[in-house]
Scaffold this motif. Sequence first.
Motif, mmCIF file in Angstrom:
data_model
loop_
_atom_site.group_PDB
_atom_site.id
_atom_site.type_symbol
_atom_site.label_atom_id
_atom_site.label_comp_id
_atom_site.label_asym_id
_atom_site.label_seq_id
_atom_site.Cartn_x
_atom_site.Cartn_y
_atom_site.Cartn_z
ATOM 1 N N GLY A 172 47.271 -61.198 -41.304
ATOM 2 C CA GLY A 172 46.923 -60.833 -42.630
ATOM 3 C C GLY A 172 47.930 -61.530 -43.589
ATOM 4 O O GLY A 172 48.769 -62.431 -43.180
ATOM 5 N N LEU A 173 47.684 -61.282 -45.114
ATOM 6 C CA LEU A 173 48.793 -61.753 -46.065
ATOM 7 C C LEU A 173 49.522 -60.465 -46.444
ATOM 8 O O LEU A 173 49.013 -59.396 -46.490
ATOM 9 N N LEU A 174 50.927 -60.982 -46.647
ATOM 10 C CA LEU A 174 51.709 -60.098 -47.547
ATOM 11 C C LEU A 174 51.774 -60.084 -48.902
ATOM 12 O O LEU A 174 51.971 -61.377 -49.358
ATOM 13 N N PHE A 175 51.397 -59.029 -49.633
ATOM 14 C CA PHE A 175 51.072 -58.968 -51.228
ATOM 15 C C PHE A 175 52.312 -58.354 -51.725
ATOM 16 O O PHE A 175 52.954 -57.421 -51.230
ATOM 17 N N GLU A 176 52.660 -59.174 -52.895
ATOM 18 C CA GLU A 176 53.704 -58.367 -53.659
ATOM 19 C C GLU A 176 53.033 -57.099 -54.446
ATOM 20 O O GLU A 176 51.810 -57.129 -54.437
ATOM 21 N N PRO A 199 55.514 -58.079 -40.886
ATOM 22 C CA PRO A 199 55.643 -58.829 -42.314
ATOM 23 C C PRO A 199 56.845 -60.130 -41.955
ATOM 24 O O PRO A 199 57.640 -60.018 -41.214
ATOM 25 N N LEU A 200 56.235 -61.322 -42.491
ATOM 26 C CA LEU A 200 57.348 -62.537 -42.381
ATOM 27 C C LEU A 200 57.101 -63.051 -43.967
ATOM 28 O O LEU A 200 56.052 -63.503 -44.187
ATOM 29 N N ARG A 201 58.262 -62.867 -44.498
ATOM 30 C CA ARG A 201 58.275 -63.448 -46.091
ATOM 31 C C ARG A 201 58.514 -64.834 -46.109
ATOM 32 O O ARG A 201 59.040 -65.500 -45.326
#
Length: 392
Positions: A172-176, A199-201
Amino acid sequence: MASESEKSGGAEDLPVIVCGGGVIGCALAYFLTEKKKRVVIVEQERIAAAASGRAGGFLALDWCDSDEVGPLARASFRLHAELSEQLAKEGHDTLYRRVDTLALSIRGDAPLPEGAAKKGSLPAWLNRGVRGVSKLGTQETTAQVQPRLFTEALFDVASKRGASLRKGSVTGLLFEDSSSSSAKGEETEVAGVLVDGEPLRASQVVLAMGPWTCKAAEWLKGAGSFPRVTGQRYHSILMRPKEPITGHACFCNDEGKGEDFEIYPRSNNDVYVCGSPDFGPLPDHAGLLDACVEEERVALIKALSDGVSDALRECEVEERSCCWLPFVPDNIPMMGKVPGVRNLFASTGHGCWGILNGPASGLAMAELLVDGESKSLNLHPFSPSRFATTIK
Ligand SMILES: Cc1cc2nc3c(=O)[nH]c(=O)nc-3n(C[C@H](O)[C@H](O)[C@H](O)COP(=O)(O)OP(=O)(O)OC[C@H]3O[C@@H](n4cnc5c(N)ncnc54)[C@H](O)[C@@H]3O)c2cc1C
């Protein structure tokens, strides 16, 4: 492995995350690290696990000139020649060489009369079934590379310059936090990816997962706009003749069987043969590709190549393989920023020319990510925004 700071997102200089370790992802990592960017490739299986490790590796200067891909292909054909030298200096032989290329029409598999090869432009090892031959390319316009060695070499050099490999599946994507941006009418912002849920930023995220890039539409959860990415399956086999054969790349049409197939002898004496497209659902993971190989397709490709050559007829099938080509709806690669989503980019849809077009795609995308625009190639025809109004 990614560092702790990447995981926590505490570092100011977050890496670019490239999702997918095929030729597109590895070429991008190569040029990003040349520009001193920090890069993490997230790959669920291994570098070149899918089409990029299973392709023919045929390269052509001008075969894409009839559409927007022409300038990309021409730039990439030239870049391959340069890269083969640069990668050789780093200790990598990618089996790059210029080749002559033939079109063959085939009917039946009867032996050709003695001396038939000498009279025409047919190499001696093509001694059965050939009814017509014409030249499709010369050593000025066609070449080849071993795709797996090439992709691995790109990654190796990128990793020597600091790129790292994170083994795992992007899920998935990590959203702000989007509440403030949506209130201001701004784009949704991507801050990284989820790798197996963790999560991986990242400073920027590039989707380069070949046919599996289709999963991104779901990950976007309605943000931005993303076209349908699809895959088309092909089978291939690898053989090793007892005696070396000439390096002619052959595009064959068996008129009797109604089948197209391609033969690529390589400089290490391997002979790669692939058949026409066939159908099968894309497996969930590149690690399942070997289980998707269908023996009837393998037997058909072997029979087709047996029909043109005693040298190939004597060979065992050393490797059997299948993989899926990535396509977007208009069959033109999709490279650029994903519309409506800040920090999110895509590079996929390279169809049957991903090995050829990988290098110039990687260079142009690296320029876009680092400098804000590509100077080496006009990326406009490839922009994902061309799908924004039609497909959501
Ligand atoms: C039989 C055949 C012959 C071909 N011959 C040629 C040729 O002669 N010349 C040419 O130019 N091109 C050729 N091609 C086309 C070329 O192989 C492809 O266009 C190219 O390899 C696509 O590269 P890619 O990096 O986009 O995708 P892929 O090689 O499919 O790589 C995608 C990677 O992403 C990884 N991945 C997927 N999902 C995830 C996830 N969720 N998380 C992490 N990683 C993920 C996969 O494991 C895979 O390693 C051929 C293709 C086939 C099938």
